[in-house]
Design an enzyme around this catalytic site. Sequence first.
Site, PDB file in Angstrom:
ATOM      1  N   SER A 184       0.818  -1.204   0.000  1.00 46.14           N
ATOM      2  CA  SER A 184       0.000   0.000   0.000  1.00 46.14           C
ATOM      3  C   SER A 184       0.859   1.264   0.000  1.00 46.14           C
ATOM      4  O   SER A 184       1.705   1.415  -0.872  1.00 46.14           O
ATOM      5  CB  SER A 184      -0.956  -0.076   1.183  1.00 46.14           C
ATOM      6  OG  SER A 184      -2.094   0.682   0.907  1.00 46.14           O
ATOM      7  N   LYS A 188       4.207   1.910  -2.466  1.00 46.48           N
ATOM      8  CA  LYS A 188       4.641   3.099  -3.216  1.00 46.48           C
ATOM      9  C   LYS A 188       6.093   3.409  -2.825  1.00 46.48           C
ATOM     10  O   LYS A 188       6.946   3.726  -3.655  1.00 46.48           O
ATOM     11  CB  LYS A 188       3.769   4.325  -2.880  1.00 46.48           C
ATOM     12  CG  LYS A 188       2.244   4.141  -2.977  1.00 46.48           C
ATOM     13  CD  LYS A 188       1.503   5.436  -2.623  1.00 46.48           C
ATOM     14  CE  LYS A 188       0.145   5.280  -1.942  1.00 46.48           C
ATOM     15  NZ  LYS A 188      -0.929   4.680  -2.633  1.00 46.48           N
ATOM     16  N   HIS A 327      -7.843  -5.577  -0.042  1.00 52.20           N
ATOM     17  CA  HIS A 327      -6.596  -4.867   0.228  1.00 52.20           C
ATOM     18  C   HIS A 327      -5.919  -5.459   1.464  1.00 52.20           C
ATOM     19  O   HIS A 327      -6.397  -5.289   2.587  1.00 52.20           O
ATOM     20  CB  HIS A 327      -6.981  -3.400   0.470  1.00 52.20           C
ATOM     21  CG  HIS A 327      -5.836  -2.459   0.537  1.00 52.20           C
ATOM     22  ND1 HIS A 327      -5.114  -2.081  -0.574  1.00 52.20           N
ATOM     23  CD2 HIS A 327      -5.283  -1.786   1.592  1.00 52.20           C
ATOM     24  CE1 HIS A 327      -4.177  -1.210  -0.213  1.00 52.20           C
ATOM     25  NE2 HIS A 327      -4.258  -1.018   1.093  1.00 52.20           N
TER      26      HIS A 327
HETATM   27  C1  GTR Z   1      -5.269   4.495   1.764  1.00 53.57           C
HETATM   28  C2  GTR Z   1      -4.713   5.323   0.674  1.00 53.57           C
HETATM   29  C3  GTR Z   1      -4.038   4.455  -0.318  1.00 53.57           C
HETATM   30  C4  GTR Z   1      -3.174   3.393   0.327  1.00 53.57           C
HETATM   31  C5  GTR Z   1      -3.641   2.969   1.710  1.00 53.57           C
HETATM   32  C6  GTR Z   1      -2.637   2.359   2.662  1.00 53.57           C
HETATM   33  O1  GTR Z   1      -6.094   5.139   2.628  1.00 53.57           O
HETATM   34  O2  GTR Z   1      -5.757   6.017   0.108  1.00 53.57           O
HETATM   35  O3  GTR Z   1      -3.319   5.230  -1.257  1.00 53.57           O
HETATM   36  O4  GTR Z   1      -1.846   3.740   0.314  1.00 53.57           O
HETATM   37  O5  GTR Z   1      -4.175   3.994   2.435  1.00 53.57           O
HETATM   38  O6  GTR Z   1      -1.469   2.673   2.691  1.00 53.57           O
HETATM   39  O7  GTR Z   1      -3.083   1.529   3.448  1.00 53.57           O
END
Ligand code: GTR
Length: 348
Positions: A184, A188, A327
């Site tokens: 996540s 990145k 996710h």
């Molecule tokens: C979310 C964000 C995403 C992702 C995620 C995370 O809220 O919008 O871009 O990076 O967090 O890191 O869990």
Amino acid sequence: MLNEILKKRNIPPLKNREEMLQILQQEIYGYIPPKPEGLSWEVQKDYIPNFCAGKATLDRVILSAQMPLGTFKFPIYVAIPTTDKKHPFFVNINFRDNIPDRYLPSEEIVDNGFAVISFCYKDVTDDNDDFTDGLAGVVYKDGKRDSTSAGKIAMWAWAAQRAMDFADTLDCLDGDFSIVCGHSRLGKTALLAAATDERFRFAFSNNSGCSGAAITRGKQGERVADICKNFPYWFCKNYYKYAQNEQKMPFDQHFLLSSIAPRYVYVASAQEDLWADPQSEFLCCVAASKAYEQLGHKGFVCDDILPHAPVCYHDGNIGYHLRGGSHYFSREDWKLFINYFNRFYKQN
Ligand code: GTR
């Protein structure tokens, strides 16, 4: 078919690596903080005794980096299989400092022959807009940053590179088979760390989505406007001007994957993770392939259709899978990445 879909996204053509790295840092993440003037460490041996039933050792190592405004210290956790060989290894950027963690199945990883160096991202600098905290405090005077100064992602990437500095000193690790990974926001981060540091031979980004491995133009779910509103401190200030204005971006995220070429990059997507957008993550792999092909490597080898779970594309220097579910950094993601890695391990 995929080329037609990509054409509609209207993404800019790739440039050479140096130019792309400049643009990515100047316009999205900010410039990674400088390398420390000196790096030293203190090793706390056997931080968890009999780690993984004695199949590995786990040390806690406090790294001390001399930075422009002072010394910055943070802990890393170093798990090394006890077998007598040189190990491929992960540098894992984690949400927590648990070892193992629900996102870091240490025992399975060690059983597959890997060492794992991990650290908790919040031990580097907090996940908020405080630019006086941790590493930020020894980089920015009074927390003030200008339009291209590092955001938090660039700082976490800096820390992964310091973990790599330490790994470089260990004879029991195989420097030709290093992997930087995260999930996540930390996926990145892993991509940026690999793009800007050629010592990482593989980058493994899990569900990294917007401003990570997903093409932004035409994306579903999170867009630049959302991420800049919710997490402005992840980026440099220049990025904010592209909120609701993505067509003006002189880049798209295929620049990030392409900057890793010809090294290996692996993009892992989850079917229900529509906020990240698996199709846009997949299309980014397709768009980055050319950078690899130009360097004489197989880039992304896939069927000419959008992916449906479960699917893996493991033939080229860009690897991809789409699994079912939401996710999460699951054991399935680790297992599929390890399958991919083993196709290339020791081959060259
Ligand atoms: C979310 C964000 C995403 C992702 C995620 C995370 O809220 O919008 O871009 O990076 O967090 O890191 O869990």
